[in-house]
Motif scaffolding. Sequence first.
Motif, PDB file in Angstrom:
ATOM      1  N   PHE A 197      -5.636   3.220  -9.971  1.00  0.00           N
ATOM      2  CA  PHE A 197      -6.124   3.173  -8.432  1.00  0.00           C
ATOM      3  C   PHE A 197      -7.344   3.768  -8.305  1.00  0.00           C
ATOM      4  CE2 PHE A 197      -1.348   2.150  -8.181  1.00  0.00           C
ATOM      5  CZ  PHE A 197      -1.647   0.553  -7.905  1.00  0.00           C
ATOM      6  N   SER A 198      -8.190   3.383  -7.149  1.00  0.00           N
ATOM      7  CA  SER A 198      -9.299   4.106  -6.895  1.00  0.00           C
ATOM      8  C   SER A 198      -9.019   4.671  -5.688  1.00  0.00           C
ATOM      9  CB  SER A 198     -10.507   3.013  -6.624  1.00  0.00           C
ATOM     10  OG  SER A 198     -10.165   2.587  -5.355  1.00  0.00           O
ATOM     11  N   PRO A 199     -10.056   5.693  -5.264  1.00  0.00           N
ATOM     12  CA  PRO A 199     -10.141   6.458  -4.048  1.00  0.00           C
ATOM     13  C   PRO A 199      -9.932   5.482  -2.819  1.00  0.00           C
ATOM     14  CG  PRO A 199     -11.717   7.595  -5.409  1.00  0.00           C
ATOM     15  CD  PRO A 199     -11.403   6.083  -5.973  1.00  0.00           C
ATOM     16  N   ILE A 200     -10.263   4.112  -2.816  1.00  0.00           N
ATOM     17  CA  ILE A 200     -10.016   3.360  -1.553  1.00  0.00           C
ATOM     18  C   ILE A 200      -8.926   2.351  -1.512  1.00  0.00           C
ATOM     19  CG2 ILE A 200     -12.670   3.587  -1.397  1.00  0.00           C
ATOM     20  CD1 ILE A 200     -12.879   0.571  -2.491  1.00  0.00           C
ATOM     21  N   VAL A 201      -7.967   2.640  -2.308  1.00  0.00           N
ATOM     22  CA  VAL A 201      -6.868   1.699  -2.589  1.00  0.00           C
ATOM     23  C   VAL A 201      -6.066   1.704  -1.252  1.00  0.00           C
ATOM     24  CG1 VAL A 201      -5.169   3.540  -3.394  1.00  0.00           C
ATOM     25  CG2 VAL A 201      -4.919   1.336  -3.653  1.00  0.00           C
ATOM     26  N   ILE A 202      -5.631   0.538  -0.915  1.00  0.00           N
ATOM     27  CA  ILE A 202      -4.708   0.377   0.276  1.00  0.00           C
ATOM     28  C   ILE A 202      -3.430   0.018  -0.321  1.00  0.00           C
ATOM     29  CG2 ILE A 202      -4.276  -1.076   2.193  1.00  0.00           C
ATOM     30  CD1 ILE A 202      -6.998  -1.753   2.514  1.00  0.00           C
ATOM     31  N   TRP A 203      -2.374   1.169  -0.090  1.00  0.00           N
ATOM     32  CA  TRP A 203      -1.163   1.017  -0.689  1.00  0.00           C
ATOM     33  C   TRP A 203      -0.240   1.417   0.558  1.00  0.00           C
ATOM     34  CZ3 TRP A 203       3.537  -0.025  -2.314  1.00  0.00           C
ATOM     35  CH2 TRP A 203       4.383   0.808  -2.353  1.00  0.00           C
ATOM     36  N   THR A 204       0.559   0.060   0.904  1.00  0.00           N
ATOM     37  CA  THR A 204       1.057   0.420   2.483  1.00  0.00           C
ATOM     38  C   THR A 204       2.272  -0.580   2.561  1.00  0.00           C
ATOM     39  OG1 THR A 204       0.764   0.610   4.981  1.00  0.00           O
ATOM     40  CG2 THR A 204      -0.352  -1.360   3.684  1.00  0.00           C
ATOM     41  N   LYS A 205       3.129  -0.268   3.497  1.00  0.00           N
ATOM     42  CA  LYS A 205       4.308  -1.298   3.841  1.00  0.00           C
ATOM     43  C   LYS A 205       4.179  -1.173   5.525  1.00  0.00           C
ATOM     44  CE  LYS A 205       7.182   0.761   0.089  1.00  0.00           C
ATOM     45  NZ  LYS A 205       8.109   1.427  -0.304  1.00  0.00           N
ATOM     46  N   PHE A 206       4.543  -2.396   5.966  1.00  0.00           N
ATOM     47  CA  PHE A 206       4.536  -2.449   7.383  1.00  0.00           C
ATOM     48  C   PHE A 206       5.447  -3.541   7.801  1.00  0.00           C
ATOM     49  CE2 PHE A 206       0.656  -4.480   5.881  1.00  0.00           C
ATOM     50  CZ  PHE A 206       0.815  -5.854   6.387  1.00  0.00           C
ATOM     51  N   SER A 207       5.794  -3.748   9.049  1.00  0.00           N
ATOM     52  CA  SER A 207       6.565  -4.872   9.635  1.00  0.00           C
ATOM     53  C   SER A 207       5.815  -6.010   9.733  1.00  0.00           C
ATOM     54  CB  SER A 207       7.066  -4.102  10.976  1.00  0.00           C
ATOM     55  OG  SER A 207       7.942  -3.184  10.709  1.00  0.00           O
ATOM     56  N   SER A 208       6.256  -6.990   9.621  1.00  0.00           N
ATOM     57  CA  SER A 208       5.538  -8.452   9.918  1.00  0.00           C
ATOM     58  C   SER A 208       5.247  -8.581  11.277  1.00  0.00           C
ATOM     59  CB  SER A 208       6.334  -9.653   9.272  1.00  0.00           C
ATOM     60  OG  SER A 208       6.410  -9.410   7.862  1.00  0.00           O
ATOM     61  N   SER A 209       3.401  -8.835  11.605  1.00  0.00           N
ATOM     62  CA  SER A 209       3.189  -9.280  12.846  1.00  0.00           C
ATOM     63  C   SER A 209       1.921  -9.929  12.701  1.00  0.00           C
ATOM     64  CB  SER A 209       2.955  -7.952  13.719  1.00  0.00           C
ATOM     65  OG  SER A 209       1.823  -7.029  13.292  1.00  0.00           O
ATOM     66  N   PRO A 210       1.531 -10.662  13.726  1.00  0.00           N
ATOM     67  CA  PRO A 210       0.260 -11.594  13.568  1.00  0.00           C
ATOM     68  C   PRO A 210      -0.747 -10.645  13.627  1.00  0.00           C
ATOM     69  CG  PRO A 210       1.889 -12.579  15.085  1.00  0.00           C
ATOM     70  CD  PRO A 210       2.427 -11.135  14.862  1.00  0.00           C
ATOM     71  N   GLN A 211      -0.613  -9.253  14.470  1.00  0.00           N
ATOM     72  CA  GLN A 211      -1.891  -8.341  14.516  1.00  0.00           C
ATOM     73  C   GLN A 211      -2.115  -7.843  13.109  1.00  0.00           C
ATOM     74  OE1 GLN A 211       0.846  -8.708  16.542  1.00  0.00           O
ATOM     75  NE2 GLN A 211      -0.451  -9.247  18.488  1.00  0.00           N
ATOM     76  N   LYS A 212      -1.205  -7.441  12.329  1.00  0.00           N
ATOM     77  CA  LYS A 212      -1.314  -6.618  11.092  1.00  0.00           C
ATOM     78  C   LYS A 212      -1.568  -7.919  10.180  1.00  0.00           C
ATOM     79  CE  LYS A 212      -0.046  -2.386  11.161  1.00  0.00           C
ATOM     80  NZ  LYS A 212      -0.818  -1.316  10.664  1.00  0.00           N
ATOM     81  N   TYR A 213      -1.360  -8.842  10.071  1.00  0.00           N
ATOM     82  CA  TYR A 213      -1.762 -10.056   9.411  1.00  0.00           C
ATOM     83  C   TYR A 213      -3.220 -10.262   9.322  1.00  0.00           C
ATOM     84  CZ  TYR A 213      -2.667 -14.850   7.504  1.00  0.00           C
ATOM     85  OH  TYR A 213      -3.119 -15.998   6.990  1.00  0.00           O
ATOM     86  N   GLU A 214      -3.937 -10.450  10.623  1.00  0.00           N
ATOM     87  CA  GLU A 214      -5.341 -10.453  10.889  1.00  0.00           C
ATOM     88  C   GLU A 214      -6.118  -9.101  10.319  1.00  0.00           C
ATOM     89  OE1 GLU A 214      -6.947 -13.097  11.404  1.00  0.00           O
ATOM     90  OE2 GLU A 214      -4.936 -14.281  11.635  1.00  0.00           O
ATOM     91  N   THR A 215      -5.344  -7.984  10.533  1.00  0.00           N
ATOM     92  CA  THR A 215      -6.118  -6.893  10.087  1.00  0.00           C
ATOM     93  C   THR A 215      -6.052  -6.763   8.587  1.00  0.00           C
ATOM     94  OG1 THR A 215      -5.444  -5.753  11.915  1.00  0.00           O
ATOM     95  CG2 THR A 215      -5.974  -4.296   9.900  1.00  0.00           C
ATOM     96  N   LEU A 216      -5.225  -7.377   7.629  1.00  0.00           N
ATOM     97  CA  LEU A 216      -4.969  -7.317   6.427  1.00  0.00           C
ATOM     98  C   LEU A 216      -6.036  -8.334   5.846  1.00  0.00           C
ATOM     99  CD1 LEU A 216      -3.647  -6.541   3.684  1.00  0.00           C
ATOM    100  CD2 LEU A 216      -2.209  -8.322   4.028  1.00  0.00           C
ATOM    101  N   TYR A 217      -6.202  -9.719   6.545  1.00  0.00           N
ATOM    102  CA  TYR A 217      -7.220 -10.531   6.234  1.00  0.00           C
ATOM    103  C   TYR A 217      -8.579  -9.923   6.300  1.00  0.00           C
ATOM    104  CZ  TYR A 217      -9.552 -14.799   6.176  1.00  0.00           C
ATOM    105  OH  TYR A 217     -10.578 -16.090   5.944  1.00  0.00           O
ATOM    106  N   SER A 218      -8.879  -9.279   7.351  1.00  0.00           N
ATOM    107  CA  SER A 218     -10.056  -8.409   7.543  1.00  0.00           C
ATOM    108  C   SER A 218     -10.367  -7.464   6.378  1.00  0.00           C
ATOM    109  CB  SER A 218     -10.160  -7.535   8.806  1.00  0.00           C
ATOM    110  OG  SER A 218     -11.325  -6.944   9.051  1.00  0.00           O
ATOM    111  N   ALA A 219      -9.297  -6.872   6.162  1.00  0.00           N
ATOM    112  CA  ALA A 219      -9.652  -5.834   4.782  1.00  0.00           C
ATOM    113  C   ALA A 219      -9.830  -6.470   3.499  1.00  0.00           C
ATOM    114  CB  ALA A 219      -8.228  -5.145   4.497  1.00  0.00           C
TER     115      ALA A 219
END
Length: 339
Positions: A197-219
């Motif tokens: 993995f690199s220094p910019i890796v996103i490794w995460t867990k979160f509860s499902s929600s429309p807001q998080k989904y859109e943020t993930l799509y942005s990332a």
Amino acid sequence: MELGGCCSSSSSSTFFCLQRLTAVSATKTSSCCVSTRDLSRATLSSISTRIFSVSYRKFVDFALDETTRHTRLFSSPLQEKYNSLKPKDGKGEISMLSFEAPEIRHLRSLIIETETMQVLDFTVFPRAEYDVPIFCANFFTTARTNIVVLDLNPLHDVINQRDYKEKYFKSLIPLGLKYAELFPWGGKLTSESIKFFSPIVIWTKFSSSPQKYETLYSAFRDYYKVWLELISKAIKETDESRISQNLEAQHRYLVWRAEKDPGQGVLKKLIGETLAKDLLRSFLFNGVDELGSKTFNDYFPHYCPKDGDPNNKGSIVGKSFENRPWDERGEFVGEGIIL
């Protein structure tokens, strides 16, 4: 790099362009031009009902459309064999897409949609003439939770090889910090995995929600656009020794992923062990049996028990990183790494 262009199909590949949009025909195999969005929708159209309000198909649509702005995509010979599969219970579907380009050895996506989960496995491998990182997006979603890995997996060592880290990641640290605040570190990650993995890796867990989904799509969009910029600006290597180094580094990565990928259990449950193994080695990590002859034991002898067989449950060498092991400058601050 050449943009678009309308090219005739061959026996093993069909070229695509953006100059005009045509309907995708299931029976027509002659020369044609279609948008990658049409292709992906046609391939995935058999999934008519979205199990969740979340869908990863638009992630793939975006990536394919964006890629054609930078280079010419053409269908991989793998596409004919690996396009869709039904789980053993007949519920849901596994859909696959596979492409190549002058700079890309293999761009592939796998989407799993069932009654209980949705999975995206999207990875882009550069050709050996480029030492650009490997784009990697692995998302697992249920009605309650999400497990996410999004990264530009370094082809070479970014912990000790400073020149490679600065070449590709120094300018990307602000991007990584932005999303590190939005997506907290997902918990323990073993020292044997952290090297990939690199220094910019996103490794995460979160509860499902429309807001998080859109943020993930942005990332996903931001990370993929950055990766496309890197591959677009990369200079094609001509030194055979460096090409050989890139090839071995990519093969080492493939060997690790084919052996240790956490998605193996899901695939075995859905389609059985034999089909899962073939999908892993021939499609998801295509090249593991072609790009080199070294085995897992050759690359990672210290991870194998005395009987010579890798621990399929995942051996842990050294410590696990419960917190992000890079600081705000992208410097590695962890310990216990075996290189």
